[in-house]
Design a protein around this motif. Structure first.
Motif, mmCIF file in Angstrom:
data_model
loop_
_atom_site.group_PDB
_atom_site.id
_atom_site.type_symbol
_atom_site.label_atom_id
_atom_site.label_comp_id
_atom_site.label_asym_id
_atom_site.label_seq_id
_atom_site.Cartn_x
_atom_site.Cartn_y
_atom_site.Cartn_z
ATOM 1 N N HIS A 14 2.387 6.021 7.115
ATOM 2 C CA HIS A 14 3.755 5.529 7.091
ATOM 3 C C HIS A 14 4.130 4.966 8.459
ATOM 4 O O HIS A 14 3.904 5.599 9.491
ATOM 5 C CB HIS A 14 4.719 6.666 6.736
ATOM 6 C CG HIS A 14 4.579 7.147 5.325
ATOM 7 N ND1 HIS A 14 5.342 6.665 4.291
ATOM 8 C CD2 HIS A 14 3.757 8.084 4.779
ATOM 9 C CE1 HIS A 14 5.007 7.280 3.167
ATOM 10 N NE2 HIS A 14 4.036 8.146 3.437
ATOM 11 N N LEU A 58 2.712 -1.828 10.830
ATOM 12 C CA LEU A 58 3.644 -1.464 9.771
ATOM 13 C C LEU A 58 5.027 -1.262 10.368
ATOM 14 O O LEU A 58 5.176 -0.586 11.386
ATOM 15 C CB LEU A 58 3.203 -0.172 9.075
ATOM 16 C CG LEU A 58 1.828 -0.163 8.400
ATOM 17 C CD1 LEU A 58 1.504 1.252 7.914
ATOM 18 C CD2 LEU A 58 1.785 -1.140 7.233
ATOM 19 N N ARG A 59 6.027 -1.851 9.719
ATOM 20 C CA ARG A 59 7.402 -1.622 10.139
ATOM 21 C C ARG A 59 7.920 -0.317 9.547
ATOM 22 O O ARG A 59 7.284 0.278 8.665
ATOM 23 C CB ARG A 59 8.293 -2.787 9.700
ATOM 24 C CG ARG A 59 7.926 -4.119 10.356
ATOM 25 C CD ARG A 59 8.956 -5.180 10.000
ATOM 26 N NE ARG A 59 8.943 -5.463 8.577
ATOM 27 C CZ ARG A 59 8.220 -6.413 8.010
ATOM 28 N NH1 ARG A 59 7.403 -7.166 8.756
ATOM 29 N NH2 ARG A 59 8.275 -6.617 6.719
ATOM 30 N N ARG A 64 -2.383 8.102 3.135
ATOM 31 C CA ARG A 64 -1.244 7.201 3.271
ATOM 32 C C ARG A 64 -0.727 7.267 4.709
ATOM 33 O O ARG A 64 -0.485 8.351 5.245
ATOM 34 C CB ARG A 64 -0.131 7.560 2.293
ATOM 35 C CG ARG A 64 1.084 6.638 2.421
ATOM 36 C CD ARG A 64 2.152 6.950 1.404
ATOM 37 N NE ARG A 64 1.810 6.447 0.083
ATOM 38 C CZ ARG A 64 2.720 6.220 -0.882
ATOM 39 N NH1 ARG A 64 4.000 6.462 -0.662
ATOM 40 N NH2 ARG A 64 2.334 5.767 -2.061
ATOM 41 N N THR A 69 -0.063 -5.249 -1.652
ATOM 42 C CA THR A 69 -0.899 -6.201 -0.928
ATOM 43 C C THR A 69 -2.212 -5.571 -0.486
ATOM 44 O O THR A 69 -2.225 -4.517 0.153
ATOM 45 C CB THR A 69 -0.156 -6.737 0.317
ATOM 46 O OG1 THR A 69 1.114 -7.260 -0.094
ATOM 47 C CG2 THR A 69 -0.968 -7.828 0.988
ATOM 48 N N GLU A 93 7.509 0.896 5.735
ATOM 49 C CA GLU A 93 6.281 0.381 5.134
ATOM 50 C C GLU A 93 5.177 1.434 5.210
ATOM 51 O O GLU A 93 5.235 2.350 6.028
ATOM 52 C CB GLU A 93 5.823 -0.893 5.854
ATOM 53 C CG GLU A 93 6.752 -2.072 5.681
ATOM 54 C CD GLU A 93 6.157 -3.342 6.249
ATOM 55 O OE1 GLU A 93 6.311 -4.398 5.622
ATOM 56 O OE2 GLU A 93 5.527 -3.268 7.332
ATOM 57 N N TRP A 94 4.195 1.250 4.361
ATOM 58 C CA TRP A 94 3.081 2.187 4.363
ATOM 59 C C TRP A 94 1.804 1.489 3.892
ATOM 60 O O TRP A 94 1.858 0.422 3.261
ATOM 61 C CB TRP A 94 3.360 3.397 3.468
ATOM 62 C CG TRP A 94 3.356 3.094 1.991
ATOM 63 C CD1 TRP A 94 2.287 3.150 1.129
ATOM 64 C CD2 TRP A 94 4.472 2.649 1.203
ATOM 65 N NE1 TRP A 94 2.660 2.792 -0.137
ATOM 66 C CE2 TRP A 94 3.996 2.491 -0.128
ATOM 67 C CE3 TRP A 94 5.814 2.401 1.470
ATOM 68 C CZ2 TRP A 94 4.831 2.060 -1.159
ATOM 69 C CZ3 TRP A 94 6.640 1.976 0.445
ATOM 70 C CH2 TRP A 94 6.154 1.813 -0.849
ATOM 71 N N ARG A 112 -1.027 -2.263 0.915
ATOM 72 C CA ARG A 112 0.184 -2.198 1.717
ATOM 73 C C ARG A 112 1.389 -2.207 0.778
ATOM 74 O O ARG A 112 1.532 -3.080 -0.061
ATOM 75 C CB ARG A 112 0.251 -3.406 2.656
ATOM 76 C CG ARG A 112 1.446 -3.401 3.592
ATOM 77 C CD ARG A 112 1.406 -4.649 4.456
ATOM 78 N NE ARG A 112 2.341 -4.578 5.548
ATOM 79 C CZ ARG A 112 2.088 -4.947 6.792
ATOM 80 N NH1 ARG A 112 0.887 -5.408 7.085
ATOM 81 N NH2 ARG A 112 2.994 -4.878 7.730
ATOM 82 N N ASN A 113 2.213 -1.168 0.914
ATOM 83 C CA ASN A 113 3.413 -1.006 0.080
ATOM 84 C C ASN A 113 3.092 -1.038 -1.409
ATOM 85 O O ASN A 113 3.907 -1.449 -2.227
ATOM 86 C CB ASN A 113 4.450 -2.087 0.410
ATOM 87 C CG ASN A 113 4.896 -2.043 1.858
ATOM 88 O OD1 ASN A 113 4.875 -0.990 2.486
ATOM 89 N ND2 ASN A 113 5.281 -3.185 2.396
#
Length: 312
Positions: free
Chosen positions: A218, A241-242, A216, A264, A245-246, A260-261
């Motif tokens: 981050h 990634l902001r 993961r 997605t 988000e991860w 993603r998160n």
């Protein structure tokens, strides 16, 4: 950086010659003694040989492992208490009925076991059979059982889950290095001479075969690149990634994905050379390194894995 090995507090401690599935313990010293176990040897192979159409013999192909099937001849033994015997049988049947392990394609049941001299190890698969083979002595609290567990992954895995949390403080040291230099970092004898504090990405697979990590990343971070300096395998993500988000990546066979998160699919953001199915942790010590762009210095990488073995 932190590296830890943890065991879930809800897991039952096993003694040698004991097994556990669905919270029910079988084996020595329990109310479900085991008479015989089949399937503890090598798993069956799936040879890819091709017959010679015009003569004798075959063209030899690759040999792959098939599923490992463990079959236990056991018996519920609660002398003078048929109700307790029926309750134990019901608990085993409930394990077989678990919808998350039975009806979801990626669902897996866990069978844990312990051999004398070893720690507890586990198999992942499906509990396929819990059969009361006779009820003749059920009134006396004795119910013979036939229990079958099919491990879709034939490897045994350590009960303890190891974790690594790694910030980007390594990035300056490795930025701009090429693959050859990366592999040289852990050349024979090289890693053992280095101070552990200077190599925060060291990880250890205590088993005797490669294992599959969960990863993961981050944010905030842009274009993360993760690689193993021993195998030379890398994962490169072309994304941003902001904060908050991860991206989570699973490398286990049949379940390779990048989300993603948690929602997605970002597998297409991996470069063509980034093979999740080949990003295995070799046996012994290796090193995880990652680089990325993060002006805040708060991005982090999390890696988790279990040591893998050929036998219980």
């Amino acid at each position: 950086m932190t590296t830890t090995a943890v065991k879930s507090p809800i897991e039952i401690e096993l003694a040698p010659w004991q097994f556990e599935v669905g919270g029910v313990v079988l084996g020595r010293g329990t109310r479900i003694p085991i008479g015989n176990i089949e399937g503890l040897g090598s798993p069956p192979t799936r040879p890819q040989d091709v017959d010679n159409p015009g003569g004798d013999g075959v063209a030899v192909g690759q040999d792959f492992y098939g599923p490992r099937t463990l079959r236990m001849e056991a018996g519920i033994k609660t002398p003078g208490d048929p109700t307790a015997a029926a309750d134990l049988l019901a608990r085993l049947e409930l394990s077989l009925d678990d919808p998350m392990a039975r009806t979801v394609p990626e669902g897996r049941a866990v069978l844990r076991g312990r051999w004398p001299g070893h720690g507890t190890r586990r198999l992942y698969g499906r509990l396929r059979r819990v059969e009361a083979t006779s009820t003749t002595n059920a009134v006396n609290g004795w119910i013979p059982l036939d229990v079958e567990f099919v491990a879709t992954d034939p490897r045994w895995y350590g009960d303890e889950l190891s974790r690594l949390t790694l910030g980007l403080d390594q990035a300056a040291e490795y930025k701009g290095s090429d693959r050859t230099a990366d592999q040289a970092l852990c050349a024979p004898g090289g890693c053992d001479r280095a101070d552990a504090a200077d190599r925060p990405g060291w990880i250890t697979n205590h088993g005797n075969v490669s294992t599959w990590p969960s990863i993961r990343v981050h944010g905030p971070v842009t274009n993360p690149r993760i690689w193993n300096t021993v195998t030379g395998r890398s994962l490169d993500l072309d994304l941003t990634l902001r904060a908050g988000e991860w991206v989570e990546m699973e490398t286990r066979p049949f379940t390779c994905w990048a989300l993603r998160n948690g929602k997605t699919n970002v597998a297409n953001d991996l470069t063509p050379q980034s093979r999740l199915d080949l990003f295995a942790i070799p046996r012994g010590r290796s090193e995880i390194v990652w680089t990325a762009e993060d002006p805040t210095g708060t991005a982090r990488l999390e890696l988790s894995w279990r040591s893998a073995y050929t036998a219980l």
